[in-house]
Enzyme design. Structure first.
Site, PDB file in Angstrom:
ATOM      1  N   HIS A 126       9.769  21.321 -39.369  1.00  0.00           N
ATOM      2  CA  HIS A 126      11.072  21.352 -38.689  1.00  0.00           C
ATOM      3  C   HIS A 126      10.991  21.237 -37.172  1.00  0.00           C
ATOM      4  O   HIS A 126      12.014  21.216 -36.502  1.00  0.00           O
ATOM      5  CB  HIS A 126      11.851  22.622 -39.058  1.00  0.00           C
ATOM      6  CG  HIS A 126      11.273  23.883 -38.468  1.00  0.00           C
ATOM      7  ND1 HIS A 126      10.330  24.653 -39.104  1.00  0.00           N
ATOM      8  CD2 HIS A 126      11.499  24.507 -37.282  1.00  0.00           C
ATOM      9  CE1 HIS A 126      10.008  25.673 -38.352  1.00  0.00           C
ATOM     10  NE2 HIS A 126      10.693  25.621 -37.232  1.00  0.00           N
TER      11      HIS A 126
HETATM   12  C1  UD1 Z   1      15.381  27.082 -34.653  1.00  0.00           C
HETATM   13  C2  UD1 Z   1      14.543  27.556 -33.481  1.00  0.00           C
HETATM   14  C3  UD1 Z   1      13.068  27.355 -33.797  1.00  0.00           C
HETATM   15  C4  UD1 Z   1      12.695  27.982 -35.117  1.00  0.00           C
HETATM   16  C5  UD1 Z   1      13.629  27.514 -36.215  1.00  0.00           C
HETATM   17  C6  UD1 Z   1      13.335  28.311 -37.446  1.00  0.00           C
HETATM   18  C7  UD1 Z   1      15.600  27.269 -31.305  1.00  0.00           C
HETATM   19  C8  UD1 Z   1      15.634  26.460 -30.063  1.00  0.00           C
HETATM   20  N1  UD1 Z   1      14.829  26.791 -32.283  1.00  0.00           N
HETATM   21  O1  UD1 Z   1      15.165  25.688 -34.776  1.00  0.00           O
HETATM   22  O2  UD1 Z   1      12.288  27.952 -32.793  1.00  0.00           O
HETATM   23  O3  UD1 Z   1      11.381  27.647 -35.435  1.00  0.00           O
HETATM   24  O4  UD1 Z   1      14.998  27.750 -35.820  1.00  0.00           O
HETATM   25  O5  UD1 Z   1      13.905  27.810 -38.594  1.00  0.00           O
HETATM   26  O6  UD1 Z   1      16.246  28.295 -31.375  1.00  0.00           O
HETATM   27  N2  UD1 Z   1      21.033  23.400 -39.319  1.00  0.00           N
HETATM   28  C9  UD1 Z   1      21.738  23.484 -40.498  1.00  0.00           C
HETATM   29  N3  UD1 Z   1      21.956  24.731 -41.031  1.00  0.00           N
HETATM   30  C10 UD1 Z   1      21.516  25.858 -40.450  1.00  0.00           C
HETATM   31  C11 UD1 Z   1      20.808  25.757 -39.247  1.00  0.00           C
HETATM   32  C12 UD1 Z   1      20.573  24.519 -38.694  1.00  0.00           C
HETATM   33  O7  UD1 Z   1      22.157  22.489 -41.065  1.00  0.00           O
HETATM   34  O8  UD1 Z   1      21.732  26.960 -40.986  1.00  0.00           O
HETATM   35  C13 UD1 Z   1      20.739  22.058 -38.776  1.00  0.00           C
HETATM   36  C14 UD1 Z   1      21.837  21.555 -37.815  1.00  0.00           C
HETATM   37  O9  UD1 Z   1      21.917  20.179 -37.944  1.00  0.00           O
HETATM   38  C15 UD1 Z   1      21.247  21.918 -36.469  1.00  0.00           C
HETATM   39  C16 UD1 Z   1      19.757  21.718 -36.685  1.00  0.00           C
HETATM   40  O10 UD1 Z   1      19.533  22.116 -38.025  1.00  0.00           O
HETATM   41  O11 UD1 Z   1      21.745  21.122 -35.430  1.00  0.00           O
HETATM   42  C17 UD1 Z   1      18.888  22.533 -35.749  1.00  0.00           C
HETATM   43  O12 UD1 Z   1      19.252  23.920 -35.777  1.00  0.00           O
HETATM   44  P1  UD1 Z   1      18.927  24.883 -34.543  1.00  0.00           P
HETATM   45  O13 UD1 Z   1      19.302  26.270 -34.871  1.00  0.00           O
HETATM   46  O14 UD1 Z   1      19.479  24.289 -33.287  1.00  0.00           O
HETATM   47  O15 UD1 Z   1      17.379  24.773 -34.380  1.00  0.00           O
HETATM   48  P2  UD1 Z   1      16.238  24.779 -35.486  1.00  0.00           P
HETATM   49  O16 UD1 Z   1      15.636  23.430 -35.546  1.00  0.00           O
HETATM   50  O17 UD1 Z   1      16.752  25.407 -36.729  1.00  0.00           O
HETATM   51  N1  UDP Z   2      10.615  30.724 -45.008  1.00  0.00           N
HETATM   52  C1  UDP Z   2      11.376  30.920 -46.165  1.00  0.00           C
HETATM   53  N2  UDP Z   2      11.791  29.832 -46.877  1.00  0.00           N
HETATM   54  C2  UDP Z   2      11.461  28.568 -46.518  1.00  0.00           C
HETATM   55  C3  UDP Z   2      10.677  28.379 -45.359  1.00  0.00           C
HETATM   56  C4  UDP Z   2      10.279  29.484 -44.619  1.00  0.00           C
HETATM   57  O1  UDP Z   2      11.668  32.050 -46.524  1.00  0.00           O
HETATM   58  O2  UDP Z   2      11.859  27.620 -47.225  1.00  0.00           O
HETATM   59  C5  UDP Z   2      10.216  31.895 -44.217  1.00  0.00           C
HETATM   60  C6  UDP Z   2       8.744  32.027 -43.899  1.00  0.00           C
HETATM   61  O3  UDP Z   2       8.029  32.659 -44.878  1.00  0.00           O
HETATM   62  C7  UDP Z   2       8.759  32.830 -42.617  1.00  0.00           C
HETATM   63  C8  UDP Z   2      10.021  32.395 -41.936  1.00  0.00           C
HETATM   64  O4  UDP Z   2      10.815  31.756 -42.940  1.00  0.00           O
HETATM   65  O5  UDP Z   2       8.836  34.194 -42.914  1.00  0.00           O
HETATM   66  C9  UDP Z   2       9.650  31.452 -40.804  1.00  0.00           C
HETATM   67  O6  UDP Z   2      10.703  30.768 -40.389  1.00  0.00           O
HETATM   68  P1  UDP Z   2      10.623  29.290 -39.817  1.00  0.00           P
HETATM   69  O7  UDP Z   2       9.438  28.562 -40.287  1.00  0.00           O
HETATM   70  O8  UDP Z   2      11.950  28.722 -40.079  1.00  0.00           O
HETATM   71  O9  UDP Z   2      10.541  29.592 -38.246  1.00  0.00           O
HETATM   72  P2  UDP Z   2       9.364  29.720 -37.193  1.00  0.00           P
HETATM   73  O10 UDP Z   2       8.472  30.823 -37.615  1.00  0.00           O
HETATM   74  O11 UDP Z   2       8.707  28.389 -37.106  1.00  0.00           O
HETATM   75  O12 UDP Z   2      10.088  30.009 -35.922  1.00  0.00           O
END
Ligand code: UD1
Ligand code: UDP
Length: 358
Positions: A202
Site C-alpha cells: 500500500h
Molecule cells: C495510511 C498512512 C500510512 C499507513 C496506512 C496503513 C498516512 C499519510 N498514511 O495510508 O502511513 O501505512 O494508512 O494502512 O496517514 N481508502 C479507502 N478506505 C479507507 C481508507 C482509505 O478506500 O478506509 C483509500 C482512499 O482512496 C484513500 C486512499 O485509500 O484516498 C489512501 O488513504 P489514506 O488514509 O490517505 O492513506 P493510506 O494509504 O491508507
Molecule cells: N492487517 C490486517 N489485515 C490486513 C492487513 C494488515 O489486520 O489485511 C494488520 C497487520 O497485521 C498490522 C496492521 O494491520 O497489525 C498494519 O497496518 P498497515 O499495514 O495497514 O499499516 P502500517 O503498519 O504499514 O502503517
C-alpha cells in the site's frame, strides 16, 4: 484522550487503553475517520477488545492537506470541549501528526507511542509525521534502542524518552492462541497444504506511480510463477493495480483487507510474507515468518538485525522468494527485540500515570 484513525493505530492503542483501565483516570477514545468501513476499521474494534470510539470525526479520505486540516479542525473543537490532561497518539499516520499539532498549540500535554523511528526518507509522508510528532511530544514512548538514539541525536532530553517496548506485539501475543492458519486459509480459498505467500502492498512508493506499479506487477507475477501469492489488498492501490493487470495471474489471489485474526492466521501458515507495511515487518519478526520488505529502507531496522526481515527491490523479489523458499524458516530464539514481550501496554500506562501524578 487517545487519538486514533488508521488501521495500524488500533493494535497499538488497544493494549495501552486496557492497561490504563487499571488507573484512576477517565479515558476518551477518538477515531478521526481517516480509515472507515468494516474492513479498514470496524473489524478491529470488534476483534481487539477496543471500546467503541467516544467520538468519530468522520473525516474520510482526501489529499494530505484536506485530511490533516479536517482532523485538526475537529480535534481543536473537541479539545476545547473536553480539556484533556494528556493526548496520546500512535505511530506515524496523518491522524497522529494532526493531533500533535493541535495539542501542542493548545498547550495540552502530548504522548507519542512508537516515537523515534526514522527511515531518513523524506519522500515518505510517515517520516514527516514522525519527526513533527516527536518534536512536539512531551512523552516519547519508544519501541527499540535505535529509536532512543535517534531522539538523543535530535536533542530530545533523556527525561522525556521512555523505552517501553512494542504495544503492537502485546496485541499479537494476546491473540496468538486465536490464530488459526488452516481456518484463515480456508476462509480466503487457499489450500493450506500447499505453500503460499502473503503479500500486503500500500505504500505510495509501490502503488501510486504507473511505472512503479508496472514493475510491481511484473515482480509479483514472476513470484507467482513459483508459488501462490495471497494479497489482502489495501484500497489505496486497488484500481491502479487492477488496471495494470495485477489480478491476471492464476496464482495471484487478491482478497479484500482482512480482519486482524484472519490476517495473522494466514501469515502464520505462510511460507513467507512480502510487504511494504511497517507493522507487518514487526509481526513477522515475532512470528518467525520470513519477511521480504519491498522498500529501499526501513524505520524498523531491528526487524532486520534481530528478526526475519530483509529489504528487497521489486526486480530482485522473485530471486529473493526462491532463496527464502529453499531456506525455510529459521529457528532462532534471539530474533525477538528486547521488550517486545507482551508487556509494553502496562509499561506505557505506568509512565503516563507517573506523568499525570496518579
Ligand atoms: C495510511 C498512512 C500510512 C499507513 C496506512 C496503513 C498516512 C499519510 N498514511 O495510508 O502511513 O501505512 O494508512 O494502512 O496517514 N481508502 C479507502 N478506505 C479507507 C481508507 C482509505 O478506500 O478506509 C483509500 C482512499 O482512496 C484513500 C486512499 O485509500 O484516498 C489512501 O488513504 P489514506 O488514509 O490517505 O492513506 P493510506 O494509504 O491508507
Ligand atoms: N492487517 C490486517 N489485515 C490486513 C492487513 C494488515 O489486520 O489485511 C494488520 C497487520 O497485521 C498490522 C496492521 O494491520 O497489525 C498494519 O497496518 P498497515 O499495514 O495497514 O499499516 P502500517 O503498519 O504499514 O502503517
Amino acid at each position: 484522550m487517545h487519538v486514533t484513525g488508521a488501521r495500524p493505530n488500533f493494535p497499538k492503542a488497544a493494549p495501552v487503553i486496557a492497561a490504563l483501565e487499571r488507573h484512576p483516570l477517565r479515558q476518551l477514545l477518538v477515531h478521526t475517520g481517516q480509515h472507515y468501513g468494516d474492513r479498514m476499521s470496524e473489524v478491529f474494534f470488534r476483534e481487539l477488545g477496543l471500546p467503541a470510539p467516544d467520538v468519530n470525526l468522520g473525516v474520510g479520505s482526501g489529499t494530505h492537506a484536506t485530511q490533516t486540516a479536517a482532523i485538526m479542525v475537529g480535534l481543536e473543537e473537541l479539545f476545547v470541549a473536553e480539556r484533556p490532561d494528556l493526548v496520546m497518539v500512535y505511530g506515524d499516520v496523518n491522524s497522529t501528526a494532526a493531533a500533535a499539532l493541535v495539542a501542542a498549540k493548545m498547550g495540552v500535554a502530548l504522548a507519542h507511542v512508537e516515537a523515534g523511528l526514522r527511515s531518513f526518507d523524506w519522500t515518505m509522508p510517515e517520516e514527516i509525521n514522525r519527526v513533527v510528532t516527536d518534536r512536539l511530544a512531551d512523552l516519547l514512548l519508544v519501541t527499540s534502542a535505535d529509536a532512543v538514539a535517534h531522539l538523543g541525536n535530535e536533542g530530545v532530553h533523556p527525561d522525556r524518552i521512555h523505552l517501553v517496548g512494542n504495544p503492537m506485539i502485546d496485541t499479537l501475543m494476546r491473540h496468538l492462541g486465536a490464530l488459526d492458519a488452516t481456518a484463515a486459509a480456508a476462509q480466503v480459498g487457499v489450500d493450506p497444504s500447499e505453500p503460499y505467500l502473503v503479500a500486503t502492498l500500500h505504500r505510495p512508493g509501490n502503488v501510486d506511480d504507473p511505472a512503479d506499479v508496472a514493475e510491481l506487477v511484473q515482480a509479483v507475477h514472476a513470484t507467482a510463477d513459483q508459488v501462490r501469492v495471497v494479497v489482502p489488498l489495501h484500497p489505496r492501490g486497488r484500481e491502479r493495480l487492477a488496471r495494470a493487470g495485477f489480478m491476471d495471474h492464476d496464482r495471484v489471489l487478491v482478497v479484500p483487507p482482512l480482519g486482524y485474526v484472519e490476517f495473522l492466521g494466514l501469515v502464520t501458515g505462510s511460507a513467507a510474507v512480502v510487504t511494504d507495511s511497517g507493522g507487518v515487518q514487526e509481526e513477522t519478526t515475532v512470528l518467525g515468518v520470513p519477511c521480504l520488505t519491498l522498500r529501499p529502507n526501513t524505520e524498523r531496522p531491528v526487524t532486520i538485525t534481530h528478526g526475519t526481515n530483509q529489504l528487497v527491490t521489486r526486480p530482485d523479489l522473485p530471486a529473493a522468494v526462491a532463496r527464502v523458499l529453499a531456506e525455510g524458516r529459521r529457528a532462532d530464539p534471539d530474533r525477538v527485540p528486547p521488550l517486545w514481550d507482551g508487556h509494553a501496554g502496562p509499561r506505557i500506562a505506568a509512565v503516563v500515570a507517573r506523568h499525570l501524578g496518579l
